[in-house]
Design an enzyme around this catalytic site. Structure first.
Site, mmCIF file in Angstrom:
data_model
loop_
_atom_site.group_PDB
_atom_site.id
_atom_site.type_symbol
_atom_site.label_atom_id
_atom_site.label_comp_id
_atom_site.label_asym_id
_atom_site.label_seq_id
_atom_site.Cartn_x
_atom_site.Cartn_y
_atom_site.Cartn_z
ATOM 1 N N ARG A 36 43.186 -13.289 30.623
ATOM 2 C CA ARG A 36 42.687 -12.920 31.962
ATOM 3 C C ARG A 36 41.993 -11.563 31.960
ATOM 4 O O ARG A 36 41.040 -11.366 32.718
ATOM 5 C CB ARG A 36 43.831 -12.934 32.967
ATOM 6 N N LYS A 197 54.289 -34.251 41.311
ATOM 7 C CA LYS A 197 54.571 -34.762 42.651
ATOM 8 C C LYS A 197 53.364 -35.287 43.399
ATOM 9 O O LYS A 197 52.311 -34.659 43.415
ATOM 10 C CB LYS A 197 55.161 -33.618 43.488
ATOM 11 N N GLY A 354 46.187 -24.243 36.471
ATOM 12 C CA GLY A 354 47.612 -24.528 36.314
ATOM 13 C C GLY A 354 47.944 -25.272 35.034
ATOM 14 O O GLY A 354 47.501 -24.898 33.943
ATOM 15 N N GLY A 377 46.408 -23.520 42.432
ATOM 16 C CA GLY A 377 46.561 -23.730 43.874
ATOM 17 C C GLY A 377 45.231 -23.600 44.598
ATOM 18 O O GLY A 377 44.897 -24.409 45.468
HETATM 19 P P1 AMP Z 1 52.262 -30.265 38.436
HETATM 20 O O1 AMP Z 1 52.732 -28.843 38.540
HETATM 21 O O2 AMP Z 1 52.442 -31.058 39.676
HETATM 22 O O3 AMP Z 1 50.864 -30.367 37.867
HETATM 23 O O4 AMP Z 1 53.251 -30.979 37.404
HETATM 24 C C1 AMP Z 1 53.232 -30.693 36.067
HETATM 25 C C2 AMP Z 1 54.527 -31.108 35.452
HETATM 26 O O5 AMP Z 1 54.711 -32.497 35.610
HETATM 27 C C3 AMP Z 1 54.551 -30.833 33.977
HETATM 28 O O6 AMP Z 1 55.493 -29.831 33.731
HETATM 29 C C4 AMP Z 1 54.971 -32.166 33.353
HETATM 30 O O7 AMP Z 1 55.968 -32.004 32.388
HETATM 31 C C5 AMP Z 1 55.504 -32.946 34.526
HETATM 32 N N1 AMP Z 1 55.352 -34.391 34.323
HETATM 33 C C6 AMP Z 1 54.235 -35.068 34.033
HETATM 34 N N2 AMP Z 1 54.499 -36.391 33.881
HETATM 35 C C7 AMP Z 1 55.817 -36.558 34.074
HETATM 36 C C8 AMP Z 1 56.678 -37.678 34.060
HETATM 37 N N3 AMP Z 1 56.223 -38.894 33.796
HETATM 38 N N4 AMP Z 1 57.989 -37.470 34.349
HETATM 39 C C9 AMP Z 1 58.461 -36.232 34.618
HETATM 40 N N5 AMP Z 1 57.678 -35.131 34.656
HETATM 41 C C10 AMP Z 1 56.379 -35.281 34.379
#
Ligand code: AMP
Length: 399
Positions: A36, A197, A354, A377
């Protein structure tokens, strides 16, 4: 772009207060990744070369308005000194006499780093007195911190009420690429979404239903959609309270003729652990209880790669699986490679910060995309169609 940039203003002999993103990882007082700081150099160097006196503002970590030495910007100022060939000074205060004296002693082409903006309680509250104080130190504000653009803080948004605010090069690049995807994307526009999520991505999906031609869904969020369609997902991560939302999204997509592509197979295990026994299950046959889908399977990799192959614009946010563990990283890696391949054919590809940016780094592919956003974000909120306060506050170009 209708915003003023640093190139539109005269900087000679001017005091410039620049909001940068120096939020680097620090362990035991040592910077473990200076990406950064290096990324901020072009804008800083430009201001220096133009003969400005440069005052740098940044946050680091979450000290919550307290002076906490583990979040000091001192190591950052020291690293900056090694990277740039001009005098760099540091003051361990965010306001007051020491800061004012250091500013008054600055010569053209010199840099002053002041202490972590979040040592001030008023920073995240966008306190007008604090903003006015910082604005009073300078003639012009340069905003080069896209990662905080979705927040109205004193150092990025508040200051702009008192002195003109212009975009730095990093900010300009973010706005250009994200607007290109949001305003008139080259078609087919394919979006790849993953991550943990559905709830984090509802607003962005709803906005993308008006813009994208195809949305490919992987990551844990795929299981909420698959369950909504009546599939057996075993012990995979599902947001039970979002099943209706997922159904509505699928119906709206149909009505708007946006193709939503869901995985047809998954790599599953009984534990989220390196070395755990893995099995591939076809979604149509169902995942047995006790097994969790942790990555997209090989047939899905083929399907998604094909759905990406004619894309002219791609936006990717969220890993396809638990990419932090090598056993479940294959899907994310292969889809990243498929996006890189289509980029080589002239497609504009944007990686939305992210975890996806971390994955691109992990596979040494970050340089291969058209743009890797520095704000997870902020880039999501941009693609939700929201006006970001940290962009709205930048002065508009007058014709
Ligand atoms: P996000 O912050 O919403 O982009 O989520 C990223 C996180 O989702 C990462 O740390 C991944 O390890 C987790 N992730 C991705 N696929 C899966 C899955 N099938 N089951 C559980 N966690 C997951």
């Amino acid at each position: 772009m209708n915003k003023l940039t640093i190139k539109d203003v005269d900087l000679k002999n001017k005091k410039v207060i620049m909001r940068v993103d120096f939020n680097v990882p620090i362990k035991n007082g040592m910077i473990t990744d200076d990406t950064r700081i290096k990324a901020a150099l072009p804008t800083i160097k430009y201001a220096v070369d133009e003969g400005a006196k440069v005052i740098l503002l940044s946050h680091l970590g979450r000290p919550d308005g307290e002076k906490d030495p583990q979040y000091s910007l001192k190591p950052v100022a020291e690293r900056l000194k090694e990277l740039i060939n001009v005098p760099v000074y540091f003051v361990d205060e965010t306001r007051g006499e020491k800061v004012e004296r250091a500013v008054s002693q600055l010569k053209n082409g010199e840099i002053l780093v002041i202490e972590n903006t979040r040592f001030e309680k008023g920073e995240t509250k966008n306190d007008p007195d604090l903003a006015k104080y910082w604005a009073g130190l300078a003639d012009i504000h340069v905003n080069d911190a896209f990662g905080t653009a979705h927040r109205a803080h004193a150092s990025n948004v508040g200051i702009a009420k008192y002195i003109p605010s212009v975009a730095g090069f990093l900010m300009e690049k973010e706005i250009k690429f994200l607007s290109a995807a949001n305003e008139n994307p080259q078609k087919p526009y394919v979006v790849v979404l993953g991550g943990a999520k559905v709830s984090d991505k509802i607003d962005v999906i709803n906005n993308l239903l008006n813009k994208a031609d195809r949305i490919l869904i992987g990551g844990a969020m795929m299981f909420t959609f698959l369950k909504a369609l009546g599939k057996k997902v075993g012990s995979s991560k599902v947001e039970e309270d979002k099943l209706d939302v997922a159904k509505t999204i699928l119906e709206n997509a149909k009505a708007k003729k946006v193709e939503i592509v869901l995985p047809i197979d998954t790599v599953a295990a009984q534990k989220i652990e390196a070395g755990a026994e893995k099995k591939i299950f076809k979604i149509n046959e169902g995942i047995p209880e006790g097994w969790m889908g942790l990555d997209i399977g090989p047939e899905t990799i083929r399907l998604f790669s094909e759905k990406l192959s004619d894309a002219k614009t791609v936006f990717w946010n969220g890993p396809m699986g638990v990419f932090e563990i090598d056993d479940f990283a294959e899907g994310t890696k292969k889809i990243a490679e498929a996006i890189v391949n289509v980029t080589k054919k002239g497609c504009i590809s944007i990686v939305g910060g992210g975890d996806s940016a971390a994955a691109a780094e992990k596979f040494s592919l970050a340089e291969e995309f058209s743009h890797v956003s520095t704000g997870g974000g902020a880039s999501l909120e941009f693609l939700e169609g929201k006006e970001l306060p940290g962009i709205a506050s930048i002065s508009v170009k007058k014709n």
